[in-house]
Design a protein around this motif. Structure first.
Motif, PDB file in Angstrom:
ATOM      1  N   GLN A 113       0.809   6.377  -8.186  1.00  0.00           N
ATOM      2  CA  GLN A 113       2.003   6.695  -7.400  1.00  0.00           C
ATOM      3  C   GLN A 113       2.580   5.427  -6.771  1.00  0.00           C
ATOM      4  OE1 GLN A 113       0.901   9.660  -4.512  1.00  0.00           O
ATOM      5  NE2 GLN A 113       0.426  11.192  -6.070  1.00  0.00           N
ATOM      6  N   VAL A 114       1.696   4.576  -6.242  1.00  0.00           N
ATOM      7  CA  VAL A 114       2.142   3.329  -5.613  1.00  0.00           C
ATOM      8  C   VAL A 114       2.818   2.431  -6.645  1.00  0.00           C
ATOM      9  CG1 VAL A 114       1.336   1.183  -4.550  1.00  0.00           C
ATOM     10  CG2 VAL A 114       0.507   3.379  -3.700  1.00  0.00           C
ATOM     11  N   THR A 115       2.196   2.261  -7.814  1.00  0.00           N
ATOM     12  CA  THR A 115       2.798   1.383  -8.824  1.00  0.00           C
ATOM     13  C   THR A 115       4.095   1.974  -9.380  1.00  0.00           C
ATOM     14  OG1 THR A 115       1.316   2.266 -10.523  1.00  0.00           O
ATOM     15  CG2 THR A 115       0.659   0.199  -9.469  1.00  0.00           C
ATOM     16  N   ASP A 116       4.164   3.303  -9.511  1.00  0.00           N
ATOM     17  CA  ASP A 116       5.415   3.935  -9.946  1.00  0.00           C
ATOM     18  C   ASP A 116       6.522   3.711  -8.919  1.00  0.00           C
ATOM     19  OD1 ASP A 116       4.207   4.811 -12.262  1.00  0.00           O
ATOM     20  OD2 ASP A 116       3.966   6.898 -11.583  1.00  0.00           O
ATOM     21  N   LYS A 117       6.166   3.826  -7.639  1.00  0.00           N
ATOM     22  CA  LYS A 117       7.139   3.574  -6.567  1.00  0.00           C
ATOM     23  C   LYS A 117       7.627   2.125  -6.633  1.00  0.00           C
ATOM     24  CE  LYS A 117       7.562   3.822  -1.529  1.00  0.00           C
ATOM     25  NZ  LYS A 117       6.881   4.132  -0.257  1.00  0.00           N
ATOM     26  N   LEU A 118       6.699   1.200  -6.876  1.00  0.00           N
ATOM     27  CA  LEU A 118       7.061  -0.216  -6.984  1.00  0.00           C
ATOM     28  C   LEU A 118       8.044  -0.450  -8.136  1.00  0.00           C
ATOM     29  CD1 LEU A 118       3.640  -1.971  -6.419  1.00  0.00           C
ATOM     30  CD2 LEU A 118       5.713  -2.287  -5.053  1.00  0.00           C
ATOM     31  N   LYS A 119       7.746   0.131  -9.277  1.00  0.00           N
ATOM     32  CA  LYS A 119       8.602  -0.060 -10.442  1.00  0.00           C
ATOM     33  C   LYS A 119      10.010   0.460 -10.181  1.00  0.00           C
ATOM     34  CE  LYS A 119       4.752  -0.098 -13.647  1.00  0.00           C
ATOM     35  NZ  LYS A 119       3.961   0.658 -14.587  1.00  0.00           N
ATOM     36  N   GLY A 120      10.126   1.518  -9.368  1.00  0.00           N
ATOM     37  CA  GLY A 120      11.438   2.043  -9.001  1.00  0.00           C
ATOM     38  C   GLY A 120      12.189   1.138  -8.053  1.00  0.00           C
ATOM     39  N   LYS A 121      11.477   0.340  -7.272  1.00  0.00           N
ATOM     40  CA  LYS A 121      12.106  -0.556  -6.292  1.00  0.00           C
ATOM     41  C   LYS A 121      12.529  -1.897  -6.895  1.00  0.00           C
ATOM     42  CE  LYS A 121      10.294   0.514  -1.819  1.00  0.00           C
ATOM     43  NZ  LYS A 121      11.563   0.242  -1.245  1.00  0.00           N
ATOM     44  N   ILE A 122      11.903  -2.272  -7.991  1.00  0.00           N
ATOM     45  CA  ILE A 122      12.146  -3.596  -8.564  1.00  0.00           C
ATOM     46  C   ILE A 122      13.223  -3.495  -9.637  1.00  0.00           C
ATOM     47  CG2 ILE A 122      11.106  -5.503  -9.827  1.00  0.00           C
ATOM     48  CD1 ILE A 122       8.419  -4.528  -8.564  1.00  0.00           C
ATOM     49  N   LEU A 137       7.238 -13.418  -7.833  1.00  0.00           N
ATOM     50  CA  LEU A 137       6.718 -12.460  -6.871  1.00  0.00           C
ATOM     51  C   LEU A 137       5.496 -11.765  -7.460  1.00  0.00           C
ATOM     52  CD1 LEU A 137       7.047 -10.983  -4.164  1.00  0.00           C
ATOM     53  CD2 LEU A 137       8.568  -9.382  -5.327  1.00  0.00           C
ATOM     54  N   GLU A 138       4.392 -11.844  -6.752  1.00  0.00           N
ATOM     55  CA  GLU A 138       3.143 -11.198  -7.145  1.00  0.00           C
ATOM     56  C   GLU A 138       2.895 -10.069  -6.158  1.00  0.00           C
ATOM     57  OE1 GLU A 138       0.970 -12.186  -9.659  1.00  0.00           O
ATOM     58  OE2 GLU A 138       2.218 -13.870 -10.286  1.00  0.00           O
ATOM     59  N   ILE A 139       2.924  -8.830  -6.626  1.00  0.00           N
ATOM     60  CA  ILE A 139       2.705  -7.670  -5.760  1.00  0.00           C
ATOM     61  C   ILE A 139       1.287  -7.172  -5.997  1.00  0.00           C
ATOM     62  CG2 ILE A 139       3.492  -5.372  -5.115  1.00  0.00           C
ATOM     63  CD1 ILE A 139       6.207  -6.127  -6.442  1.00  0.00           C
ATOM     64  N   LEU A 140       0.529  -7.067  -4.915  1.00  0.00           N
ATOM     65  CA  LEU A 140      -0.874  -6.674  -5.020  1.00  0.00           C
ATOM     66  C   LEU A 140      -1.129  -5.380  -4.256  1.00  0.00           C
ATOM     67  CD1 LEU A 140      -3.806  -7.293  -5.879  1.00  0.00           C
ATOM     68  CD2 LEU A 140      -4.025  -8.591  -3.759  1.00  0.00           C
ATOM     69  N   HIS A 141      -1.692  -4.402  -4.964  1.00  0.00           N
ATOM     70  CA  HIS A 141      -2.141  -3.150  -4.344  1.00  0.00           C
ATOM     71  C   HIS A 141      -3.658  -3.112  -4.447  1.00  0.00           C
ATOM     72  CE1 HIS A 141      -2.609   1.001  -3.248  1.00  0.00           C
ATOM     73  NE2 HIS A 141      -3.139   1.289  -4.414  1.00  0.00           N
ATOM     74  N   VAL A 142      -4.321  -2.941  -3.300  1.00  0.00           N
ATOM     75  CA  VAL A 142      -5.779  -2.897  -3.266  1.00  0.00           C
ATOM     76  C   VAL A 142      -6.217  -1.502  -2.833  1.00  0.00           C
ATOM     77  CG1 VAL A 142      -7.882  -3.843  -2.236  1.00  0.00           C
ATOM     78  CG2 VAL A 142      -5.911  -5.335  -2.633  1.00  0.00           C
ATOM     79  N   PHE A 143      -7.134  -0.915  -3.592  1.00  0.00           N
ATOM     80  CA  PHE A 143      -7.710   0.374  -3.200  1.00  0.00           C
ATOM     81  C   PHE A 143      -9.219   0.232  -3.142  1.00  0.00           C
ATOM     82  CE2 PHE A 143      -7.619   0.422  -7.781  1.00  0.00           C
ATOM     83  CZ  PHE A 143      -8.817   1.018  -8.135  1.00  0.00           C
ATOM     84  N   ASP A 192       0.808  -1.220   0.000  1.00  0.00           N
ATOM     85  CA  ASP A 192       0.000   0.000   0.000  1.00  0.00           C
ATOM     86  C   ASP A 192       0.842   1.271   0.000  1.00  0.00           C
ATOM     87  OD1 ASP A 192       0.991   0.107   2.582  1.00  0.00           O
ATOM     88  OD2 ASP A 192      -0.963  -0.011   3.564  1.00  0.00           O
ATOM     89  N   GLY A 193       2.156   1.137  -0.113  1.00  0.00           N
ATOM     90  CA  GLY A 193       3.029   2.299  -0.153  1.00  0.00           C
ATOM     91  C   GLY A 193       3.538   2.747   1.198  1.00  0.00           C
ATOM     92  N   SER A 194       3.087   2.119   2.260  1.00  0.00           N
ATOM     93  CA  SER A 194       3.495   2.514   3.605  1.00  0.00           C
ATOM     94  C   SER A 194       4.895   1.980   3.925  1.00  0.00           C
ATOM     95  CB  SER A 194       2.504   1.976   4.640  1.00  0.00           C
ATOM     96  OG  SER A 194       2.569   0.563   4.690  1.00  0.00           O
ATOM     97  N   GLU A 195       5.441   2.443   5.042  1.00  0.00           N
ATOM     98  CA  GLU A 195       6.770   2.001   5.480  1.00  0.00           C
ATOM     99  C   GLU A 195       6.792   0.500   5.765  1.00  0.00           C
ATOM    100  OE1 GLU A 195       9.772   2.706   9.256  1.00  0.00           O
ATOM    101  OE2 GLU A 195       8.437   4.341   8.666  1.00  0.00           O
ATOM    102  N   THR A 196       5.738  -0.008   6.417  1.00  0.00           N
ATOM    103  CA  THR A 196       5.714  -1.447   6.701  1.00  0.00           C
ATOM    104  C   THR A 196       5.517  -2.259   5.422  1.00  0.00           C
ATOM    105  OG1 THR A 196       3.373  -1.346   7.303  1.00  0.00           O
ATOM    106  CG2 THR A 196       4.964  -1.250   9.107  1.00  0.00           C
ATOM    107  N   ALA A 197       4.801  -1.707   4.458  1.00  0.00           N
ATOM    108  CA  ALA A 197       4.653  -2.387   3.166  1.00  0.00           C
ATOM    109  C   ALA A 197       5.993  -2.432   2.444  1.00  0.00           C
ATOM    110  CB  ALA A 197       3.602  -1.701   2.309  1.00  0.00           C
ATOM    111  N   ASP A 198       6.803  -1.368   2.557  1.00  0.00           N
ATOM    112  CA  ASP A 198       8.146  -1.372   1.974  1.00  0.00           C
ATOM    113  C   ASP A 198       8.988  -2.485   2.587  1.00  0.00           C
ATOM    114  OD1 ASP A 198       7.818   0.738   0.175  1.00  0.00           O
ATOM    115  OD2 ASP A 198       8.489   2.249   1.617  1.00  0.00           O
ATOM    116  N   LYS A 199       8.895  -2.636   3.914  1.00  0.00           N
ATOM    117  CA  LYS A 199       9.647  -3.702   4.598  1.00  0.00           C
ATOM    118  C   LYS A 199       9.164  -5.082   4.154  1.00  0.00           C
ATOM    119  CE  LYS A 199      10.682  -0.953   8.697  1.00  0.00           C
ATOM    120  NZ  LYS A 199      10.418  -0.789  10.146  1.00  0.00           N
ATOM    121  N   ALA A 200       7.846  -5.233   4.007  1.00  0.00           N
ATOM    122  CA  ALA A 200       7.295  -6.512   3.544  1.00  0.00           C
ATOM    123  C   ALA A 200       7.774  -6.810   2.127  1.00  0.00           C
ATOM    124  CB  ALA A 200       5.762  -6.478   3.597  1.00  0.00           C
TER     125      ALA A 200
END
Length: 142
Positions: free
Chosen positions: A67-76, A35-41, A11-19
């Motif tokens: 924003q969440v998916t863009d952040k994910l793409k930057g991390k992967i 790895l399957e990454i799921l964002h639910v809104f 969900d973009g949170s700090e704990t989600a980043d750790k997960a």
């Protein structure tokens, strides 16, 4: 093979980043894991008399999801074994469990959050529900 398919709720949170970091490390242990990454809104719904009113698509929700998916793409770094899924649902926990079942995952990784000053010992409502109802192992990351 340790885990062949790992679903991580994000969900973009700090704990989600750790997960996500933990799930990525687990995936790297076996080159065949996925790895399957799921964002639910959730689009808000309002009760009006006997009916339910669902407003038109919220720009705020879709912007945040982008924003969440863009952040994910930057991390992967290596995305060959990674899939990002975005879903709408009233219950994030139910969507995560359904997605894990549909994708035949063998592990769910989710972040935990404290609810109050004693919250270090209490799981957040989404992670708690996933732990209670999952039919596969769940790793809760603090």
């Amino acid at each position: 093979m340790l885990y062949s398919k790992i679903v991580v709720a994000y969900d973009g949170s700090e704990t989600a980043d750790k997960a996500l970091d933990t799930a990525m490390k687990l995936t790297k242990l076996d080159q065949d894991s996925r790895l399957e990454i799921l964002h639910v809104f959730n689009f808000p719904k309002y009760m009006l008399g006997d009916g339910v009113v669902v407003p038109s698509i919220s720009i705020e929700n879709t912007d945040y999801s982008k924003q969440v998916t863009d952040k994910l793409k930057g991390k992967i770094m290596d995305d060959s074994n990674v899939h990002i899924e975005v879903r709408e649902g009233a219950s994030a926990a139910k969507e995560i469990l359904a997605y894990a079942s549909e994708s035949h995952a063998d592990l769910i990784v989710v972040g935990s959050r404290g609810l109050n000053s004693l919250g270090e010992f209490i799981l957040g409502s989404v992670s708690h529900s996933i732990v209670q109802h999952a039919k596969i192992p769940v790793l809760v990351v603090k």
